[in-house]
Design a protein around this motif. Structure first.
Motif, mmCIF file in Angstrom:
data_model
loop_
_atom_site.group_PDB
_atom_site.id
_atom_site.type_symbol
_atom_site.label_atom_id
_atom_site.label_comp_id
_atom_site.label_asym_id
_atom_site.label_seq_id
_atom_site.Cartn_x
_atom_site.Cartn_y
_atom_site.Cartn_z
ATOM 1 N N PRO A 70 9.795 -2.511 -6.770
ATOM 2 C CA PRO A 70 10.016 -3.728 -5.994
ATOM 3 C C PRO A 70 9.099 -3.810 -4.766
ATOM 4 O O PRO A 70 8.666 -4.906 -4.396
ATOM 5 N N THR A 71 8.785 -2.677 -4.159
ATOM 6 C CA THR A 71 7.891 -2.672 -2.999
ATOM 7 C C THR A 71 6.524 -3.208 -3.383
ATOM 8 O O THR A 71 5.966 -4.069 -2.697
ATOM 9 N N VAL A 72 5.986 -2.730 -4.481
ATOM 10 C CA VAL A 72 4.656 -3.168 -4.925
ATOM 11 C C VAL A 72 4.682 -4.646 -5.308
ATOM 12 O O VAL A 72 3.765 -5.397 -4.961
ATOM 13 N N LEU A 73 5.716 -5.081 -5.989
ATOM 14 C CA LEU A 73 5.825 -6.492 -6.366
ATOM 15 C C LEU A 73 5.883 -7.392 -5.128
ATOM 16 O O LEU A 73 5.191 -8.412 -5.056
ATOM 17 N N LEU A 74 6.676 -6.997 -4.145
ATOM 18 C CA LEU A 74 6.761 -7.774 -2.907
ATOM 19 C C LEU A 74 5.427 -7.772 -2.154
ATOM 20 O O LEU A 74 5.026 -8.790 -1.589
ATOM 21 N N LEU A 75 4.731 -6.644 -2.164
ATOM 22 C CA LEU A 75 3.411 -6.582 -1.524
ATOM 23 C C LEU A 75 2.405 -7.467 -2.254
ATOM 24 O O LEU A 75 1.563 -8.114 -1.620
ATOM 25 N N SER A 118 3.226 -11.032 -1.214
ATOM 26 C CA SER A 118 2.836 -11.285 0.176
ATOM 27 C C SER A 118 1.328 -11.439 0.296
ATOM 28 O O SER A 118 0.844 -12.294 1.043
ATOM 29 N N ASN A 119 0.579 -10.654 -0.456
ATOM 30 C CA ASN A 119 -0.877 -10.735 -0.374
ATOM 31 C C ASN A 119 -1.436 -12.004 -0.994
ATOM 32 O O ASN A 119 -2.464 -12.511 -0.547
ATOM 33 N N VAL A 120 -0.773 -12.530 -2.008
ATOM 34 C CA VAL A 120 -1.199 -13.820 -2.557
ATOM 35 C C VAL A 120 -1.101 -14.885 -1.460
ATOM 36 O O VAL A 120 -2.049 -15.644 -1.220
ATOM 37 N N PHE A 121 0.035 -14.921 -0.784
ATOM 38 C CA PHE A 121 0.219 -15.920 0.264
ATOM 39 C C PHE A 121 -0.718 -15.687 1.442
ATOM 40 O O PHE A 121 -1.261 -16.644 2.018
ATOM 41 N N TYR A 162 5.140 -13.368 5.311
ATOM 42 C CA TYR A 162 5.980 -12.435 6.061
ATOM 43 C C TYR A 162 7.338 -12.248 5.409
ATOM 44 O O TYR A 162 7.942 -11.180 5.512
ATOM 45 N N CYS A 163 7.828 -13.275 4.755
ATOM 46 C CA CYS A 163 9.128 -13.181 4.071
ATOM 47 C C CYS A 163 9.079 -12.207 2.899
ATOM 48 O O CYS A 163 10.124 -11.730 2.445
ATOM 49 N N PHE A 164 7.883 -11.905 2.407
ATOM 50 C CA PHE A 164 7.715 -10.885 1.366
ATOM 51 C C PHE A 164 7.275 -9.544 1.954
ATOM 52 O O PHE A 164 7.723 -8.485 1.517
ATOM 53 N N ALA A 165 6.376 -9.569 2.940
ATOM 54 C CA ALA A 165 5.800 -8.333 3.482
ATOM 55 C C ALA A 165 6.824 -7.499 4.243
ATOM 56 O O ALA A 165 6.870 -6.273 4.089
ATOM 57 N N VAL A 166 7.625 -8.138 5.069
ATOM 58 C CA VAL A 166 8.594 -7.383 5.871
ATOM 59 C C VAL A 166 9.619 -6.673 4.983
ATOM 60 O O VAL A 166 9.838 -5.465 5.130
ATOM 61 N N PRO A 167 10.230 -7.367 4.014
ATOM 62 C CA PRO A 167 11.156 -6.641 3.127
ATOM 63 C C PRO A 167 10.455 -5.561 2.298
ATOM 64 O O PRO A 167 11.038 -4.505 2.054
ATOM 65 N N LEU A 216 2.389 2.843 2.832
ATOM 66 C CA LEU A 216 2.622 1.407 2.725
ATOM 67 C C LEU A 216 1.367 0.622 3.091
ATOM 68 O O LEU A 216 0.982 -0.322 2.403
ATOM 69 N N LYS A 217 0.707 1.007 4.161
ATOM 70 C CA LYS A 217 -0.468 0.285 4.631
ATOM 71 C C LYS A 217 -1.627 0.389 3.655
ATOM 72 O O LYS A 217 -2.276 -0.614 3.337
ATOM 73 N N ILE A 218 -1.913 1.581 3.171
ATOM 74 C CA ILE A 218 -3.070 1.733 2.284
ATOM 75 C C ILE A 218 -2.801 1.071 0.934
ATOM 76 O O ILE A 218 -3.709 0.526 0.311
ATOM 77 N N THR A 219 -1.541 1.067 0.492
ATOM 78 C CA THR A 219 -1.189 0.360 -0.740
ATOM 79 C C THR A 219 -1.390 -1.136 -0.547
ATOM 80 O O THR A 219 -1.947 -1.829 -1.407
ATOM 81 N N GLN A 220 -0.968 -1.636 0.610
ATOM 82 C CA GLN A 220 -1.162 -3.056 0.915
ATOM 83 C C GLN A 220 -2.650 -3.403 0.920
ATOM 84 O O GLN A 220 -3.049 -4.450 0.418
ATOM 85 N N GLU A 221 -3.481 -2.542 1.454
ATOM 86 C CA GLU A 221 -4.920 -2.809 1.507
ATOM 87 C C GLU A 221 -5.527 -2.838 0.111
ATOM 88 O O GLU A 221 -6.382 -3.683 -0.186
#
Length: 112
Positions: free
Chosen positions: A2-7, A10-13, A45-50, A65-70
């Motif tokens: 779920p973390t990866v899906l939410l990230l 969030s990155n699409v938006f 933010y509604c996806f990234a924060v959760p 979390l940060k490097i995965t987001q990048e």
């Protein structure tokens, strides 16, 4: 997962919020573009924060979390760059992505 899906979401938006105006929006007033982008970023933010809270609660470090987001951001941006902006991918993009993926690997190696 779920973390990866939410990230991903969030990155699409966030990619849209930052770059939508480069194709067809350059004639819009800058203040209007900023306000529209803020509205799109609010959804991000509604996806990234959760995503970050959930990942952290499940044992991910802030660095992981940060490097995965990048890494996800590069994937999403690469697709956006090609499909929306019409810019080609070059070997440099692949090389940069591989460097980020190596950073992901370094932060997850030995993770308990």
């Amino acid at each position: 997962m779920p973390t990866v899906l939410l990230l991903l979401l969030s990155n699409v938006f966030m990619t849209v919020a930052w770059y939508w105006h480069l194709k067809g929006g350059m004639n819009k007033p800058l203040l209007l573009v900023i306000l529209i982008s803020w509205g799109i970023a609010l959804v991000e933010y509604c996806f990234a924060v959760p995503a970050n809270r959930l990942g952290y609660a499940h044992g991910w470090s802030a660095g992981q979390l940060k490097i995965t987001q990048e890494a996800i951001a590069l994937l999403i941006f690469g697709g956006f760059m090609v499909t929306v902006l019409g810019e080609p991918l070059h070997w440099r993009h692949l090389a940069a992505f591989l460097c980020i993926m190596a950073a992901v690997g370094f932060l997850f190696v030995g993770r308990n």
